[in-house]
Design a protein around this motif. Structure first.
Motif: not given
Length: 337
Positions: A53-55, A154-160
């Protein structure tokens, strides 16, 4: 079933992500997750999903940079090399996304028509910028879908937080880019009476816009009449396309407005055109009701147009005819003193 790693306490198994549109993420990445698989590998896959996603945001930034280059007389080398680099990055990370075919088309077109270090002409640069805006919209749309699915999974993903900030920034940049593109390709506006085709207002926004407003007004009226004759009902032309410019046309109850464009039209321009008609017909209702050919009252139309397209250049260049206080005689289509 084993307990999910504490790093992703609310995260479903990766097989839940199979509904992600395949044209964005490689199908190999969406293979069904084996519940016996090592949870470290599972976490690595989640990290990879976020990284993809960041890519996609990085690719969008490359496209935004290329669009900015199109606005400033870019050289063949700059445009071609950036197209090639962006195409390679998309191909490596998202090989199934449809816009890859468009990159190949543009590379072939540039190689055919331009030499090394040659400046790309304004029309070609505008057409490429139009394409880039559409590519960005497609990437943005797919990103929104995938981010929503990823967050639900994955609601707890750190980079949201970072992902959402990037998504908002990209959306705003696309809107700003489209408005900037639209303003720059508007060369001239011609407003004419719908029935007679006589021009009541004209304004140029670039020095080289040289279409005769009176000829264009009559020409558009003739085409509309021709269409009505063929279809046996009121008909109106909405667009005329030529090699070097387009004419976007809209009709109101009393007026017909034409925008002369350097590049391809879009929704922002089409909607703005309808707003201009509404502004003119509302603000000049008395003048239009019993019009005798006087055009001077419509000169304040410039401020109305800039309510719709605020970034249009203020150094407008009125034609010699439109800057006079002479009268049109509607029936004769001639100037009279």
């Amino acid at each position: 079933m084993k307990k999910v790693s504490s790093k992703f306490p609310k995260c479903s198994f990766l097989k839940d992500l199979k509904i992600v549109p395949k044209q964005f993420f490689p199908s190999s990445f969406l293979d069904e997750f084996n519940e016996e698989e090592n949870y470290k590998l599972f976490e690595e896959k989640i990290e990879k999903f976020g990284s993809l996603i960041l890519t996609a945001f990085n690719i969008s930034n490359n496209l935004l940079y290329l669009a900015a280059q199109c606005q400033n007389q870019p050289s063949f080398n700059i445009v071609y090399s950036n197209l090639e680099k962006t195409e390679q990055k998309i191909s490596e990370n998202f090989p199934e996304i449809p816009i890859l075919q468009n990159f190949q088309h543009w590379k072939e077109l540039l190689l055919k028509n331009f030499r090394e270090n040659q400046i790309i002409d304004e029309k070609t640069a505008a057409d490429l910028e139009f394409e880039i805006i559409n590519w960005l919209k497609e990437i943005n749309s797919i990103l929104q879908i995938n981010i929503t699915i990823f967050h639900d999974t994955c609601p707890d993903y750190s980079k949201f937080k970072l992902i959402n900030e990037e998504l908002n920034r990209l959306s705003k940049n696309i809107v700003g880019l489209e408005q900037s593109y639209s303003t720059r390709i508007i060369q001239q506006i011609i407003i004419a009476k719908k029935q007679s085709g006589l021009t009541i207002y004209e304004e140029k926004f670039v020095p080289h816009a040289n279409l005769n407003p009176f000829l264009i007004g009559g020409f558009l009226s003739a085409i509309s009449s021709f269409g009505s004759e063929l279809s046996n009902r009121e008909s109106s032309m909405k667009k005329l396309t030529y090699d070097n410019f387009e004419i976007e046309i809209a009709n109101g109850k009393l007026l017909r407005v034409a925008l002369i464009l350097l590049g391809k039209s879009n929704n922002y321009i089409s909607e703005g055109l309808l707003k201009i008609i509404k502004e003119f017909e509302n603000n000049f209702s008395e003048e239009l009701k019993d019009w005798k050919g006087e055009i001077l009252p419509f000169n304040k139309g410039s401020s109305l147009i800039r309510k719709i397209f605020p970034d249009l250049k203020n150094d407008s260049i009125p034609t010699k005819e439109m800057s006079t206080s002479l009268l049109f005689t509607p029936k004769s289509n001639k100037l009279s003193t």
